[in-house]
Write a protein that holds these residues in place. Structure first.
Motif, PDB file in Angstrom:
ATOM      1  N   THR A 200       0.734  -1.236   0.004  1.00 38.08           N
ATOM      2  CA  THR A 200      -0.007  -0.011   0.059  1.00 38.08           C
ATOM      3  C   THR A 200       0.844   1.282   0.190  1.00 38.08           C
ATOM      4  O   THR A 200       0.167   2.422   0.392  1.00 38.08           O
ATOM      5  CB  THR A 200      -0.993  -0.197   1.410  1.00 38.08           C
ATOM      6  N   ARG A 201       2.100   1.147  -0.082  1.00 40.30           N
ATOM      7  CA  ARG A 201       3.049   2.400  -0.198  1.00 40.30           C
ATOM      8  C   ARG A 201       2.877   3.136  -1.477  1.00 40.30           C
ATOM      9  O   ARG A 201       2.180   2.577  -2.261  1.00 40.30           O
ATOM     10  CB  ARG A 201       4.581   1.748  -0.007  1.00 40.30           C
ATOM     11  N   THR A 202       3.686   4.196  -1.534  1.00 42.96           N
ATOM     12  CA  THR A 202       3.613   5.030  -2.979  1.00 42.96           C
ATOM     13  C   THR A 202       4.496   3.935  -4.041  1.00 42.96           C
ATOM     14  O   THR A 202       5.024   3.076  -3.829  1.00 42.96           O
ATOM     15  CB  THR A 202       4.348   6.365  -2.666  1.00 42.96           C
ATOM     16  N   GLU A 228      -2.009   1.970  -3.945  1.00 46.55           N
ATOM     17  CA  GLU A 228      -1.783   2.901  -2.722  1.00 46.55           C
ATOM     18  C   GLU A 228      -3.089   2.872  -1.802  1.00 46.55           C
ATOM     19  O   GLU A 228      -4.123   3.121  -2.303  1.00 46.55           O
ATOM     20  CB  GLU A 228      -1.399   4.315  -3.383  1.00 46.55           C
ATOM     21  N   TRP A 229      -2.618   3.027  -0.585  1.00 47.81           N
ATOM     22  CA  TRP A 229      -3.623   3.172   0.443  1.00 47.81           C
ATOM     23  C   TRP A 229      -4.756   4.010   0.334  1.00 47.81           C
ATOM     24  O   TRP A 229      -5.918   3.862   0.782  1.00 47.81           O
ATOM     25  CB  TRP A 229      -3.182   3.155   1.980  1.00 47.81           C
ATOM     26  N   CYS A 265       2.781  -1.972   4.336  1.00 46.00           N
ATOM     27  CA  CYS A 265       3.380  -0.726   3.785  1.00 46.00           C
ATOM     28  C   CYS A 265       4.690  -0.499   4.377  1.00 46.00           C
ATOM     29  O   CYS A 265       5.691  -1.489   4.405  1.00 46.00           O
ATOM     30  CB  CYS A 265       2.471   0.407   4.514  1.00 46.00           C
ATOM     31  N   HIS A 266       5.248   0.576   5.008  1.00 41.42           N
ATOM     32  CA  HIS A 266       6.487   0.610   5.766  1.00 41.42           C
ATOM     33  C   HIS A 266       6.600   0.128   7.143  1.00 41.42           C
ATOM     34  O   HIS A 266       7.509  -0.755   7.452  1.00 41.42           O
ATOM     35  CB  HIS A 266       6.936   2.054   5.593  1.00 41.42           C
ATOM     36  N   THR A 267       5.619   0.817   7.867  1.00 41.69           N
ATOM     37  CA  THR A 267       5.568  -0.015   9.254  1.00 41.69           C
ATOM     38  C   THR A 267       4.235  -0.337   9.857  1.00 41.69           C
ATOM     39  O   THR A 267       3.863  -0.315  10.888  1.00 41.69           O
ATOM     40  CB  THR A 267       5.890   1.240  10.367  1.00 41.69           C
ATOM     41  N   GLU A 291       5.150  -6.445  10.301  1.00 39.89           N
ATOM     42  CA  GLU A 291       6.721  -5.915  10.219  1.00 39.89           C
ATOM     43  C   GLU A 291       7.085  -5.193   8.809  1.00 39.89           C
ATOM     44  O   GLU A 291       7.908  -4.400   8.960  1.00 39.89           O
ATOM     45  CB  GLU A 291       7.433  -7.369  10.278  1.00 39.89           C
ATOM     46  N   SER A 292       5.895  -5.361   7.895  1.00 35.52           N
ATOM     47  CA  SER A 292       6.177  -4.609   6.836  1.00 35.52           C
ATOM     48  C   SER A 292       7.376  -4.488   6.194  1.00 35.52           C
ATOM     49  O   SER A 292       8.306  -5.174   6.288  1.00 35.52           O
ATOM     50  CB  SER A 292       5.291  -3.370   7.064  1.00 35.52           C
ATOM     51  N   TRP A 293       7.653  -3.413   5.419  1.00 38.24           N
ATOM     52  CA  TRP A 293       8.895  -3.182   4.666  1.00 38.24           C
ATOM     53  C   TRP A 293      10.062  -3.196   5.470  1.00 38.24           C
ATOM     54  O   TRP A 293      11.277  -3.530   5.177  1.00 38.24           O
ATOM     55  CB  TRP A 293       8.810  -1.941   3.583  1.00 38.24           C
TER      56      TRP A 293
END
Length: 307
Positions: A200-202, A228-229, A265-267, A291-293
């Protein structure tokens, strides 16, 4: 006021509230959500406040500076430190049950509270806290759609002085571990077409052109799908209709019959928003990759793709 007039006034109030609630439910049902109860409008929340619901607890999920510049009546402030694990192996992981119980209890929240969470507008941080409450067994929690911006646009009352309530009795009594998936399980299912990793990140993050702090590598998880979210939101930060949202996901091959859909996503913050959007339209096979990226990229034994 005589008894007859008092009874008539009470009956009229009940009718008005019933009509108002019906319109609110209709508005959400017109968008076709299977779980419209996950959201609440500013008008509906204002009505609840006017009726002095003692079980109602409102949580402002913005930073303390924004909270002190203005917040909803009776709202308490919680920020990421209150619901993240400071000792987690990567940043941003869900708080441990005992720590979360203590933080929530301090905010005056009880096990039987009706909880409303809001942030500035998009619902991204509100969704993260919503997800954590749900993981820890508290089902009666809603997100104020459009957040504080929407509340202000409706010209409803705001406060500046912080709210310091009496300690509540909230305790985590249940943990929905099935709502979480870890890196090892993701790695085991990289070639499983029925196990979808939803990034869901950019686009720039997904392509490996950039990343945020805490992640030693750029890129994406092999075979992950990108959406993307905020694609599910209108310009005013309300959710699009169920049909529009479902089309977005189905065009990416993310259908309800998949064995697992794991937003990341990232976090884990943007991922929680996508988790909420999927829940709204009736997806049940969801596991958030907490845990994501940051977690994936920190493990040199796990593969990474770029562009």
């Amino acid at each position: 006021m005589n008894t007859d007039k008092r009874i008539i006034l009470i009956l009229n109030s009940i009718i008005i509230i019933s009509i108002f609630f019906s319109f609110t439910v209709l508005a959400n049902s017109e968008r076709g959500f299977e779980n419209p109860e996950l959201l609440i409008s500013a008008a509906e929340l204002n009505e609840k406040l006017e009726n002095e619901n003692n079980k109602l607890k409102i949580i402002d999920v913005r930073n303390s500076a924004r909270y002190l510049l203005g917040h909803l009546p009776e709202a308490v402030s919680m920020w990421q430190d209150d619901f993240s694990n400071p000792e987690g192996w990567v940043e941003g992981l869900i708080a441990e049950p005992e720590a979360f119980s203590a933080a929530v209890k301090e905010k005056g929240i009880n096990n039987d509270s009706e909880i409303i969470v809001y942030d500035e507008n998009s619902g991204i941080w509100a969704a993260r806290l919503w997800w954590i409450f749900r993981v820890y067994g508290h089902q009666n929690v809603k997100i104020l759609e459009g957040g504080y911006d929407n509340w202000k646009a409706e010209d409803f009352e705001t406060k500046i002085l912080p709210n310091y309530p009496e300690e509540g009795n909230f305790v985590v009594k249940d943990v929905k571990n099935e709502w979480i998936v870890n890196s090892d399980t993701i790695a085991e299912n990289l070639d499983n077409e029925n196990f979808v990793v939803l990034d869901t990140r950019t686009e720039a993050e997904y392509l490996g052109e950039e990343t945020n702090s805490g992640a030693p590598r750029k890129g994406r998880i092999p075979n992950s799908i990108h959406l993307e979210w905020d694609s599910v939101l209108n310009e005013d930060y309300t959710f699009k209709s169920a049909a529009e949202i479902q089309k977005l996901y189905e065009e990416k091959g993310i259908t309800k019959d998949k064995e697992v859909i794991a937003p990341m996503c990232h976090t884990g913050v943007r991922a929680a928003h996508s988790f909420l959007a999927l829940k709204l339209i009736g997806y049940e096979n969801l596991k958030l990759y907490d845990e994501s990226w940051v977690g994936w990229s920190s493990r040199s034994d796990l593969p990474v793709e770029k562009k």
